[in-house]
Scaffold this active site. Structure first.
Site, PDB file in Angstrom:
ATOM      1  N   GLY A   1       1.989   1.648 -19.256  1.00 27.17           N
ATOM      2  CA  GLY A   1       1.574   2.541 -17.965  1.00 27.17           C
ATOM      3  C   GLY A   1       2.734   3.168 -17.654  1.00 27.17           C
TER       4      GLY A   1
ATOM      5  N   SER B   1       4.574  -5.960  -4.852  1.00 22.88           N
ATOM      6  CA  SER B   1       4.678  -4.778  -4.064  1.00 22.88           C
ATOM      7  C   SER B   1       4.853  -4.680  -2.530  1.00 22.88           C
ATOM      8  CB  SER B   1       3.016  -4.200  -4.184  1.00 22.88           C
ATOM      9  OG  SER B   1       2.860  -3.131  -3.176  1.00 22.88           O
TER      10      SER B   1
ATOM     11  N   THR C   1       3.123  -3.775  -0.479  1.00 16.69           N
ATOM     12  CA  THR C   1       2.110  -3.798   0.015  1.00 16.69           C
ATOM     13  C   THR C   1       1.790  -5.431   0.906  1.00 16.69           C
ATOM     14  OG1 THR C   1      -0.350  -3.454  -0.114  1.00 16.69           O
ATOM     15  CG2 THR C   1       0.837  -4.575  -1.912  1.00 16.69           C
TER      16      THR C   1
ATOM     17  N   TYR D   1      -6.547  -5.596  -3.846  1.00 13.76           N
ATOM     18  CA  TYR D   1      -5.489  -5.260  -4.513  1.00 13.76           C
ATOM     19  C   TYR D   1      -4.304  -5.876  -4.026  1.00 13.76           C
ATOM     20  CZ  TYR D   1      -1.295  -2.971  -5.935  1.00 13.76           C
ATOM     21  OH  TYR D   1       0.008  -2.803  -6.422  1.00 13.76           O
TER      22      TYR D   1
ATOM     23  N   LYS E   1      -1.614  -9.411  -5.434  1.00  5.54           N
ATOM     24  CA  LYS E   1       0.050  -9.254  -5.377  1.00  5.54           C
ATOM     25  C   LYS E   1       0.424 -10.472  -4.700  1.00  5.54           C
ATOM     26  CE  LYS E   1       0.407  -5.837  -8.012  1.00  5.54           C
ATOM     27  NZ  LYS E   1       0.948  -5.959  -9.516  1.00  5.54           N
TER      28      LYS E   1
ATOM     29  N   PHE F   1       8.696  -0.459  -3.734  1.00  2.00           N
ATOM     30  CA  PHE F   1       8.246   0.535  -2.633  1.00  2.00           C
ATOM     31  C   PHE F   1       7.390   1.501  -3.428  1.00  2.00           C
ATOM     32  CE2 PHE F   1       9.369  -1.351   1.406  1.00  2.00           C
ATOM     33  CZ  PHE F   1       9.742  -2.436   0.949  1.00  2.00           C
TER      34      PHE F   1
ATOM     35  N   ARG G   1       7.790   6.491   4.190  1.00  2.00           N
ATOM     36  CA  ARG G   1       7.815   5.625   3.140  1.00  2.00           C
ATOM     37  C   ARG G   1       9.337   5.662   2.257  1.00  2.00           C
ATOM     38  NH1 ARG G   1       3.770   4.681   5.045  1.00  2.00           N
ATOM     39  NH2 ARG G   1       1.618   4.435   4.406  1.00  2.00           N
TER      40      ARG G   1
ATOM     41  N   ARG H   1      -5.313   8.587   7.171  1.00  2.00           N
ATOM     42  CA  ARG H   1      -5.853   7.568   6.204  1.00  2.00           C
ATOM     43  C   ARG H   1      -6.381   6.220   6.935  1.00  2.00           C
ATOM     44  NH1 ARG H   1      -3.798   7.629   0.073  1.00  2.00           N
ATOM     45  NH2 ARG H   1      -2.239   6.541   1.271  1.00  2.00           N
ATOM     46  N   PRO H   2      -7.397   5.912   6.578  1.00  2.00           N
ATOM     47  CA  PRO H   2      -7.739   4.383   7.391  1.00  2.00           C
ATOM     48  C   PRO H   2      -6.810   3.362   6.319  1.00  2.00           C
ATOM     49  CG  PRO H   2      -9.776   5.553   6.954  1.00  2.00           C
ATOM     50  CD  PRO H   2      -8.756   6.335   6.375  1.00  2.00           C
TER      51      PRO H   2
ATOM     52  N   ASP I   1      -3.789   2.981   6.416  1.00  2.00           N
ATOM     53  CA  ASP I   1      -2.164   3.463   6.216  1.00  2.00           C
ATOM     54  C   ASP I   1      -1.399   2.689   7.019  1.00  2.00           C
ATOM     55  OD1 ASP I   1      -1.878   4.882   3.883  1.00  2.00           O
ATOM     56  OD2 ASP I   1      -2.194   6.858   4.945  1.00  2.00           O
TER      57      ASP I   1
HETATM   58  C1  WQD Z   1       2.384   7.964   0.573  1.00  2.00           C
HETATM   59  C2  WQD Z   1       2.131   8.650   2.018  1.00  2.00           C
HETATM   60  C3  WQD Z   1      -0.203   8.636   3.005  1.00  2.00           C
HETATM   61  C4  WQD Z   1      -1.865  11.047  -0.386  1.00  2.00           C
HETATM   62  C5  WQD Z   1       0.676   2.795  -2.281  1.00  2.00           C
HETATM   63  C6  WQD Z   1       0.014   2.038  -2.925  1.00  2.00           C
HETATM   64  C7  WQD Z   1       0.462   0.417  -2.356  1.00  2.00           C
HETATM   65  C8  WQD Z   1       2.047   0.376  -2.821  1.00  2.00           C
HETATM   66  C9  WQD Z   1       2.549   1.416  -2.242  1.00  2.00           C
HETATM   67  C10 WQD Z   1       1.675  -0.466  -4.969  1.00  2.00           C
HETATM   68  C11 WQD Z   1       1.230   8.040   2.960  1.00  2.00           C
HETATM   69  C12 WQD Z   1       0.450  10.049   2.593  1.00  2.00           C
HETATM   70  C13 WQD Z   1      -0.999  10.408   0.646  1.00  2.00           C
HETATM   71  C14 WQD Z   1      -2.332  12.371   0.312  1.00  2.00           C
HETATM   72  C15 WQD Z   1      -0.960  12.078   2.326  1.00  2.00           C
HETATM   73  N1  WQD Z   1       2.119   0.408  -4.075  1.00  2.00           N
HETATM   74  N2  WQD Z   1      -0.481  10.866   1.624  1.00  2.00           N
HETATM   75  N3  WQD Z   1      -1.843  12.894   1.301  1.00  2.00           N
HETATM   76  O1  WQD Z   1       0.212   4.483   0.862  1.00  2.00           O
HETATM   77  O2  WQD Z   1       2.453   4.039   0.488  1.00  2.00           O
HETATM   78  O3  WQD Z   1       0.706   3.279  -0.717  1.00  2.00           O
HETATM   79  O4  WQD Z   1       2.363   2.595  -2.647  1.00  2.00           O
HETATM   80  O5  WQD Z   1       1.679  -1.475  -5.106  1.00  2.00           O
HETATM   81  O6  WQD Z   1      -0.304  -0.635  -2.830  1.00  2.00           O
HETATM   82  O7  WQD Z   1      -1.381   2.245  -2.390  1.00  2.00           O
HETATM   83  O8  WQD Z   1       1.550   5.479  -0.998  1.00  2.00           O
HETATM   84  O9  WQD Z   1       1.565   7.578  -2.293  1.00  2.00           O
HETATM   85  O10 WQD Z   1      -0.771   6.731  -1.281  1.00  2.00           O
HETATM   86  O11 WQD Z   1       0.939   7.532   0.189  1.00  2.00           O
HETATM   87  O12 WQD Z   1      -0.590  12.514   3.261  1.00  2.00           O
HETATM   88  O13 WQD Z   1      -3.138  13.132  -0.746  1.00  2.00           O
HETATM   89  O14 WQD Z   1       1.739   9.954   1.792  1.00  2.00           O
HETATM   90  O15 WQD Z   1      -0.786   8.823   4.143  1.00  2.00           O
HETATM   91  O16 WQD Z   1       1.747   8.265   4.162  1.00  2.00           O
HETATM   92  P1  WQD Z   1       1.243   4.331  -0.203  1.00  2.00           P
HETATM   93  P2  WQD Z   1       0.650   7.007  -1.245  1.00  2.00           P
END
Ligand code: WQD
Length: 331
Positions: free
Chosen positions: A2, A116, A118, A141, A145, A170, A223, A287-288, A290
């Protein structure tokens, strides 16, 4: 094979290490092998099979007697899908892990697990160090992990000679500098960077920035975005460390991040600077689920394993854009 596995495979092959890839092609394409081959000049041994298929897995371990390390990437990774179909996630993510562990343990093969950030949820302290107490997972999910880490820790405790490293990623972004491999998001991307690049390419009308009034310097979430090439190097360094038996504990856990917290708006600005392209965006409701801020204390992996992120955010975003454009050419 992947997103992350393909980059690690390329680096391993470039270092002259033979790689056996196991993938059921559920969330990738066979052409990834061509990309890897054109980067490295070598095609990895490929077994199209499910990691949960114990019969075939046994055959692989029987066929190759001298496997030096197992890196386990094969997991479903959509947070939202995991809420709707939890059994799919527990079956695959934990079932596959247990089957692989059985053979790795039996032969004391060093093991690396894709965990992760997470598992930290919204951490009390920032940056987040590995000793930060884990929060109850907010999705099946995330739970796979957390439980996956526990299963591996139990195995390390129980089986002498079995050693593992848990890598807590991260936010991986970007693509190989050649643009020959990268991420293929399934359907509408959930993650920020693929959604952003698809928006700039015109596939999505506008990028919605989730939340603008968080308690952060510019009101958007923070992030730790790490270039997938850096993340791939972290696997190589971890494997090397395990193979040289430098580890003091049989199970060690490391954050893999840059150590820098970057806001959504900062990322958009960095993308525009790196590519010269405007990002059409608008603010939307949070986003719920987050977390407001999550970035790594990445000092442990630097001190013990000697790995540190090398690429800048701009380089990572530029590579993501180049990858997106290369997809445009082949479609
Ligand atoms: C990053 C930021 C959103 C989309 C993911 C996985 C999690 C872990 C880490 C894996 C956030 C914002 C996003 C959009 C936005 N990895 N955003 N508009 O939430 O940190 O989590 O990576 O194991 O399990 O889900 O990453 O890329 O979804 O979001 O504003 O259309 O971007 O709110 O602040 P996230 P993300």
């Amino acid at each position: 094979m992947g997103y992350i596995g393909s980059h690690v495979t390329s680096l391993l092959l470039q270092k002259g290490i033979e790689v056996i890839v196991i993938d059921n092609l559920d969330n990738t394409r066979l052409e990834v092998l061509d990309g890897i081959e054109s980067i490295t000049g070598t095609r990895p041994i490929f077994k199209q099979m499910d990691v949960c298929d114990e019969h075939n897995l046994k055959a692989v371990f029987d066929e190759f007697h001298d496997i030096g390390g197992v890196i386990h990437f094969a997991a479903h990774k959509s947070v939202s899908e995991s809420v709707e179909a939890p059994l799919k996630y527990y079956d695959n993510n934990l079932g596959g892990l247990q089957k692989l562990l059985k053979y790795a343990v039996l032969k004391s093969i060093p093991f690396i697990f894709s965990s992760s950030c997470t598992v930290y949820g919204q951490s009390e302290t920032l940056p987040i160090s590995e000793s930060e107490p884990l929060k109850p997972p907010t999705s099946p999910y995330g739970n796979t992990k957390k439980i996956g880490e526990q299963i591996i820790e139990d195995c390390c405790q129980a089986y002498e000679g079995f050693h593992a490293i848990l890598l807590r990623y991260f936010n991986p972004i970007g693509a190989h500098p050649s643009s020959k491999i990268g991420e293929f998001p399934k359907g509408v991307p959930q993650n920020l960077v693929p959604f952003l690049t698809q928006t700039v390419r015109g596939i999505r009308p506008v990028l919605r920035v989730f939340g603008s009034t968080y308690d952060t310097p510019d009101g958007t979430c923070l992030r730790d975005y790490i270039h997938v090439m850096d993340l791939a190097e972290a696997h190589i360094a971890s494997l090397d460390y395990l193979l040289k038996n430098q580890n003091s504990d049989s199970c060690e856990v490391y954050n893999v991040g840059t150590g820098k917290g970057v806001s959504v708006l900062e990322l958009i600005n960095a993308f525009e600077k790196a590519t010269g392209k405007k990002v059409p965006y608008e603010f939307a409701d949070p986003r719920p689920g987050d977390t407001v801020a999550a970035y790594a204390d990445a000092s442990k992996i630097k001190t013990k394993i000697g790995w540190k992120a090398q690429y800048s955010l701009e380089e990572a975003l530029k590579s993501a854009w180049e990858w997106e454009k290369s997809l445009e050419r082949i479609e």
